[in-house]
Design an enzyme around this catalytic site. Structure first.
Site, PDB file in Angstrom:
ATOM      1  N   ARG A 249       0.832  -1.060  -0.032  1.00  0.00           N
ATOM      2  CA  ARG A 249      -0.004  -0.051  -0.034  1.00  0.00           C
ATOM      3  C   ARG A 249       0.850   1.362   0.158  1.00  0.00           C
ATOM      4  NH1 ARG A 249      -1.762  -3.501   4.039  1.00  0.00           N
ATOM      5  NH2 ARG A 249      -3.719  -4.458   3.595  1.00  0.00           N
TER       6      ARG A 249
ATOM      7  N   LYS B 150      -1.488  -2.766   8.251  1.00  0.00           N
ATOM      8  CA  LYS B 150      -2.969  -2.649   8.936  1.00  0.00           C
ATOM      9  C   LYS B 150      -2.864  -3.371  10.269  1.00  0.00           C
ATOM     10  CE  LYS B 150      -5.968  -1.313   5.170  1.00  0.00           C
ATOM     11  NZ  LYS B 150      -7.114  -1.317   4.659  1.00  0.00           N
TER      12      LYS B 150
ATOM     13  N   HIS C 241      -2.515   2.897  -5.934  1.00  0.00           N
ATOM     14  CA  HIS C 241      -3.137   1.548  -5.744  1.00  0.00           C
ATOM     15  C   HIS C 241      -3.427   0.706  -7.206  1.00  0.00           C
ATOM     16  CE1 HIS C 241      -5.041  -0.167  -2.026  1.00  0.00           C
ATOM     17  NE2 HIS C 241      -6.239  -0.618  -2.912  1.00  0.00           N
TER      18      HIS C 241
ATOM     19  N   ARG D  77      -0.616  -1.546  -7.007  1.00  0.00           N
ATOM     20  CA  ARG D  77      -0.836  -2.656  -6.119  1.00  0.00           C
ATOM     21  C   ARG D  77      -1.752  -3.875  -6.727  1.00  0.00           C
ATOM     22  NH1 ARG D  77      -1.061  -4.246  -0.722  1.00  0.00           N
ATOM     23  NH2 ARG D  77      -3.234  -4.873   0.080  1.00  0.00           N
TER      24      ARG D  77
ATOM     25  N   HIS E  93      -3.281  -8.840   3.218  1.00  0.00           N
ATOM     26  CA  HIS E  93      -4.893  -9.387   3.721  1.00  0.00           C
ATOM     27  C   HIS E  93      -4.944 -10.261   4.687  1.00  0.00           C
ATOM     28  CE1 HIS E  93      -5.964  -8.234  -0.921  1.00  0.00           C
ATOM     29  NE2 HIS E  93      -5.673  -6.998  -0.285  1.00  0.00           N
TER      30      HIS E  93
ATOM     31  N   TYR F  94      -9.019 -10.958  -7.431  1.00  0.00           N
ATOM     32  CA  TYR F  94      -7.788 -10.859  -8.344  1.00  0.00           C
ATOM     33  C   TYR F  94      -8.053 -12.031  -9.255  1.00  0.00           C
ATOM     34  CZ  TYR F  94      -5.817  -7.096  -5.889  1.00  0.00           C
ATOM     35  OH  TYR F  94      -5.742  -5.809  -5.276  1.00  0.00           O
TER      36      TYR F  94
END
Length: 302
Positions: free
Chosen positions: A144, A168, A240, A243, A266, A275
């Site tokens: 990110r 995150k 993004h 990414r 993730h 994806y």
């Protein structure tokens, strides 16, 4: 109950759940918008029921907000009222049966491998190696942009073949680098040492308030590069998108979902499954090209 309750909730979100600054800022905006909606109707936050909250969500749809934005608002509202319920500030959670906005699946936007190559080639022609290094690292890792700009120098391993990334929820992960990214990074570390005389802990320092390159700063550089040095429409370019390109190209070259999930950071592989649209397209072309019935139909036979 006032905005102070929203701030108290956000404090809990940060302290107990490790929410990132961007997540907290988004929740603050979303809940402040709801607060304004209710205040205009003389309804306090703790007095809102399912009907008025659904009215608010329906109003977002009528105003033309994207489904993604509507879902984000709904998520923020649900989290907030769960917090109020757990704290005993309300006796019943009004969000239990709120309807979620529905839409077709939105596929991620990404660049082709040829376009990525053109972007990297253009960046290689720049005077500084910084932009090329950033693009090589982003395309090699799928980071990110918020993770990339906040990378400290110590994130680079001794052999420069991996990066230690804090994502995150303050979760740490190790991501491998391609040979091209390693070479670009080594060149940048030499340039960085001569370019920034003062000590800086950041991998990509700047003289701004943050001390490091910002998301907006990189976004502007990326747009300018696309507009001036490639034939790629700037509107199709964003950090993004890089990414998404990383993940889409890996899947297209038969990488397994679990590996891609780990590299992207993730929490749930279900997030990574978007994806697989790449695989769906490839499978369709394979069937059209090789399936005997498809071949017969193309020839107009029985």
């Amino acid at each position: 109950m006032t905005v102070a309750q929203i701030e108290a909730f956000l404090d809990v979100l940060t302290a107990e759940r490790g929410a990132a600054d961007n997540t907290t800022a988004a929740y603050r905006r979303d809940l402040s918008d709801l607060f304004g909606f209710l205040k205009a109707r003389n309804i306090r936050l703790e007095k809102a029921d399912k009907a008025i909250l659904q009215t608010y969500l329906d109003a977002l749809a009528r105003q033309g907000f994207s489904v993604r934005t509507q879902r984000r608002r709904l998520s923020a509202i649900r989290e907030f009222y769960r917090y109020l319920y757990s704290e005993g500030r309300i006796k019943k959670n009004p969000t239990d049966y709120l309807l979620s906005p529905k839409s077709g699946k939105v596929l991620p936007k990404y660049l082709s491998e040829v376009e990525i190559e053109a972007l990297l080639t253009a960046a290689a022609g720049e005077k500084s190696t910084r932009l090329k290094t950033i693009l090589e690292v982003l395309y090699a890792t799928g980071l990110r942009v918020s993770e990339l700009v906040c990378l400290p120098v110590v994130a680079v391993t001794d052999d420069t073949h991996h990066l230690t990334v804090v994502g995150k929820g303050h979760k740490e992960r190790m991501v491998p680098l391609t040979k091209m990214a390693v070479a670009a990074l080594e060149d940048w570390l030499i340039e960085r040492q001569g370019r920034y005389r003062r000590e800086s802990k950041w991998l990509f320092p700047s003289y701004g308030k943050t001390g490091h390159l910002t998301r907006d700063g990189f976004f502007k550089e990326l747009k300018k590069l696309a507009a001036c040095k490639t034939t790629i429409e700037p509107a199709r370019i964003s950090p993004h998108v890089l990414r998404h390109s990383f993940a889409s190209h890996l899947i297209a070259h038969d990488a397994d979902l679990i590996s891609v999930q780990k590299m992207l950071g993730h929490a749930d592989v279900a997030t990574t499954q978007i994806y697989t649209h790449i695989l769906s397209g490839r499978l369709k072309k394979t069937v059209e090209k090789y399936h005997p019935l498809a071949y017969s139909e193309a020839k107009g036979s029985d």
